[in-house]
Design an enzyme around this catalytic site. Structure first.
Site, PDB file in Angstrom:
ATOM      1  N   TYR A  21      -1.441  -1.146   9.990  1.00  0.00           N
ATOM      2  CA  TYR A  21      -1.494  -1.385   8.534  1.00  0.00           C
ATOM      3  C   TYR A  21      -0.208  -0.889   7.856  1.00  0.00           C
ATOM      4  O   TYR A  21       0.375  -1.584   7.011  1.00  0.00           O
ATOM      5  CB  TYR A  21      -2.716  -0.647   7.995  1.00  0.00           C
ATOM      6  CG  TYR A  21      -3.091  -0.911   6.562  1.00  0.00           C
ATOM      7  CD1 TYR A  21      -3.939  -1.958   6.221  1.00  0.00           C
ATOM      8  CD2 TYR A  21      -2.638  -0.077   5.539  1.00  0.00           C
ATOM      9  CE1 TYR A  21      -4.320  -2.171   4.907  1.00  0.00           C
ATOM     10  CE2 TYR A  21      -3.012  -0.278   4.227  1.00  0.00           C
ATOM     11  CZ  TYR A  21      -3.851  -1.327   3.906  1.00  0.00           C
ATOM     12  OH  TYR A  21      -4.236  -1.533   2.598  1.00  0.00           O
ATOM     13  N   SER A  72       0.842  -1.208   0.000  1.00  0.00           N
ATOM     14  CA  SER A  72       0.000   0.000   0.000  1.00  0.00           C
ATOM     15  C   SER A  72       0.867   1.245   0.000  1.00  0.00           C
ATOM     16  O   SER A  72       1.978   1.238   0.545  1.00  0.00           O
ATOM     17  CB  SER A  72      -0.869   0.014   1.262  1.00  0.00           C
ATOM     18  OG  SER A  72      -1.462   1.284   1.456  1.00  0.00           O
TER      19      SER A  72
HETATM   20  N1  CAA Z   1      -2.688  13.323  11.191  1.00  0.00           N
HETATM   21  C1  CAA Z   1      -2.485  13.654  12.493  1.00  0.00           C
HETATM   22  N2  CAA Z   1      -3.464  13.702  13.394  1.00  0.00           N
HETATM   23  C2  CAA Z   1      -4.694  13.422  12.973  1.00  0.00           C
HETATM   24  C3  CAA Z   1      -4.968  13.066  11.636  1.00  0.00           C
HETATM   25  C4  CAA Z   1      -3.905  13.048  10.733  1.00  0.00           C
HETATM   26  N3  CAA Z   1      -4.081  12.711   9.443  1.00  0.00           N
HETATM   27  N4  CAA Z   1      -6.292  12.850  11.534  1.00  0.00           N
HETATM   28  C5  CAA Z   1      -6.812  13.042  12.762  1.00  0.00           C
HETATM   29  N5  CAA Z   1      -5.853  13.392  13.620  1.00  0.00           N
HETATM   30  C6  CAA Z   1      -6.002  13.697  15.024  1.00  0.00           C
HETATM   31  C7  CAA Z   1      -7.097  14.734  15.273  1.00  0.00           C
HETATM   32  O1  CAA Z   1      -6.588  16.040  15.138  1.00  0.00           O
HETATM   33  C8  CAA Z   1      -7.496  14.423  16.696  1.00  0.00           C
HETATM   34  O2  CAA Z   1      -6.540  14.974  17.587  1.00  0.00           O
HETATM   35  P1  CAA Z   1      -6.956  15.487  19.089  1.00  0.00           P
HETATM   36  O3  CAA Z   1      -7.450  14.249  19.792  1.00  0.00           O
HETATM   37  O4  CAA Z   1      -5.675  16.021  19.635  1.00  0.00           O
HETATM   38  O5  CAA Z   1      -8.014  16.501  18.863  1.00  0.00           O
HETATM   39  C9  CAA Z   1      -7.361  12.916  16.737  1.00  0.00           C
HETATM   40  O6  CAA Z   1      -6.456  12.543  15.695  1.00  0.00           O
HETATM   41  C10 CAA Z   1      -8.688  12.228  16.468  1.00  0.00           C
HETATM   42  O7  CAA Z   1      -8.569  10.969  16.939  1.00  0.00           O
HETATM   43  P2  CAA Z   1      -9.841  10.064  17.140  1.00  0.00           P
HETATM   44  O8  CAA Z   1      -9.350   8.791  17.705  1.00  0.00           O
HETATM   45  O9  CAA Z   1     -10.925  10.790  17.831  1.00  0.00           O
HETATM   46  O10 CAA Z   1     -10.304   9.882  15.647  1.00  0.00           O
HETATM   47  P3  CAA Z   1     -11.423   8.929  15.159  1.00  0.00           P
HETATM   48  O11 CAA Z   1     -11.518   7.742  16.036  1.00  0.00           O
HETATM   49  O12 CAA Z   1     -12.632   9.708  14.913  1.00  0.00           O
HETATM   50  O13 CAA Z   1     -10.824   8.479  13.740  1.00  0.00           O
HETATM   51  C11 CAA Z   1      -9.529   7.139  12.281  1.00  0.00           C
HETATM   52  C12 CAA Z   1      -9.597   7.792  13.657  1.00  0.00           C
HETATM   53  C13 CAA Z   1     -10.597   6.024  12.182  1.00  0.00           C
HETATM   54  C14 CAA Z   1      -8.144   6.538  12.124  1.00  0.00           C
HETATM   55  C15 CAA Z   1      -9.819   8.191  11.184  1.00  0.00           C
HETATM   56  O14 CAA Z   1      -8.944   9.275  11.387  1.00  0.00           O
HETATM   57  C16 CAA Z   1      -9.610   7.677   9.791  1.00  0.00           C
HETATM   58  O15 CAA Z   1     -10.405   6.923   9.258  1.00  0.00           O
HETATM   59  N6  CAA Z   1      -8.515   8.091   9.134  1.00  0.00           N
HETATM   60  C17 CAA Z   1      -8.189   7.627   7.789  1.00  0.00           C
HETATM   61  C18 CAA Z   1      -7.214   6.489   7.866  1.00  0.00           C
HETATM   62  C19 CAA Z   1      -6.950   5.979   6.472  1.00  0.00           C
HETATM   63  O16 CAA Z   1      -6.494   6.682   5.590  1.00  0.00           O
HETATM   64  N7  CAA Z   1      -7.196   4.683   6.238  1.00  0.00           N
HETATM   65  C20 CAA Z   1      -7.026   4.094   4.952  1.00  0.00           C
HETATM   66  C21 CAA Z   1      -8.024   2.977   4.807  1.00  0.00           C
HETATM   67  S1  CAA Z   1      -8.074   2.330   3.144  1.00  0.00           S
HETATM   68  C22 CAA Z   1      -6.642   1.509   2.974  1.00  0.00           C
HETATM   69  O17 CAA Z   1      -5.904   1.306   3.889  1.00  0.00           O
HETATM   70  C23 CAA Z   1      -6.321   1.021   1.582  1.00  0.00           C
HETATM   71  C24 CAA Z   1      -5.001   1.479   1.182  1.00  0.00           C
HETATM   72  O18 CAA Z   1      -4.066   0.670   1.157  1.00  0.00           O
HETATM   73  C25 CAA Z   1      -4.789   2.849   0.744  1.00  0.00           C
END
Ligand code: CAA
Length: 250
Positions: free
Chosen positions: A157, A144
């Site tokens: 991952y 990935s």
């Molecule tokens: N970088 C740094 N910090 C981040 C961030 C980022 N990209 N995104 C969110 N945060 C921080 C927020 O600012 C917040 O910080 P505070 O707590 O200090 O306010 C905190 O993280 C939020 O954390 P939560 O645990 O509350 O977040 P959540 O539980 O609502 O969501 C998550 C967490 C499920 C990981 C969500 O952020 C998400 O889905 N992210 C995308 C992950 C991703 O790209 N996955 C790919 C899946 S597909 C795949 O994997 C196929 C492939 O090969 C490409």
């Protein structure tokens, strides 16, 4: 020449496209589907085989929990009984259990490492000796973009997918004089259920960060599998092909 190709996780978005593309290239394609032994998964596999048949593809799906060595051994013995050996192995099956590190429990870590990384060892172990003996083989590991650049929320991952390419490079060196190549494909975000499971708001931000401004079509990843499986890819080994719409250039 037509070969026997095994694509793990063929029922998924990328896996189905890989099965179809390899079949269109003239290979006999078989696949595995996740099972915990219950009827539900077997029924899904039968329905998938029927759907593929209606589209003109003759695929056989074998039950296999790729996170379990014993399950991989059992699936391999069924496959070998039916087809002899596998020439092209595509280690594609994978899962996400996304969570920020602070909240990630050992369960999510273990599930992703075993399904996405240990599985490559488990499956390759079943088929590599036959490839070496025949003097021809292809191992294609589906990693990935997030194994290359890291992704917040995916320590499990990203680690597994980066590890997969380490596995590729080491094994490629071991078998490069035996007619067997080992390569990695690192897809970016594609239009699959896995990516559609990301919260819409977050997904839209990710898409906005892809220079091409769109997700990959699964066929755009599958095309690279066909290439790596071909004879003309015989000089490529230990490589990692990035297919990500320009999101991460190395
Ligand atoms: N970088 C740094 N910090 C981040 C961030 C980022 N990209 N995104 C969110 N945060 C921080 C927020 O600012 C917040 O910080 P505070 O707590 O200090 O306010 C905190 O993280 C939020 O954390 P939560 O645990 O509350 O977040 P959540 O539980 O609502 O969501 C998550 C967490 C499920 C990981 C969500 O952020 C998400 O889905 N992210 C995308 C992950 C991703 O790209 N996955 C790919 C899946 S597909 C795949 O994997 C196929 C492939 O090969 C490409």
């Amino acid at each position: 020449m037509a070969k026997i190709a095994l694509v793990t996780g063929g029922l998924g978005g990328l896996g189905t496209a890989m099965c179809k593309s390899l079949a269109q290239a003239g290979h006999k394609v078989i696949t595995t589907y996740y099972t915990d032994g219950s009827d539900k998964f077997a029924e899904e596999a039968v329905a998938w085989e029927a759907k593929m048949k209606a589209e003109g593809f003759e695929f056989k799906a074998y039950p296999c929990d790729v996170a379990s060595y014993e399950s991989c051994e059992a699936a391999a013995s069924l496959i070998k009984a039916d087809f002899g050996s596998v020439d092209i192995l595509v280690n594609n099956a994978g899962i996400t259990r996304d969570s920020m590190f602070k909240k990630m429990g050992k369960d999510k870590w273990d599930a992703v490492i075993s399904t996405n990384l240990s599985s490559a060892f488990y499956l390759t172990k079943q088929f590599l000796d036959d490839m070496v003996e025949k003097g021809w083989g292809r191992v294609i590991n589906i990693a990935s973009i997030n194994g290359q650049k890291g992704q917040a929320g995916q320590t499990n991952y990203s680690a597994a997918k980066a590890g997969l390419h380490g596995f590729t490079m080491a094994l490629a060196q071991e078998v490069c004089k035996k007619g067997v190549t080992v390569n990695t494909i690192a897809p970016g975000y594609a239009a699959t259920d896995m990516v559609m499971a990301i919260a819409e708001e977050i997904r839209n931000k990710i898409i906005a960060g892809i220079p091409m401004g769109r997700l990959a079509q699964p066929e755009e990843i599958a095309g690279a599998v066909v290439y790596l499986a071909s004879d003309v890819a015989g000089f490529m080994t230990g490589a990692q092909l990035a297919i990500n719409g320009g999101q991460h250039m190395m």
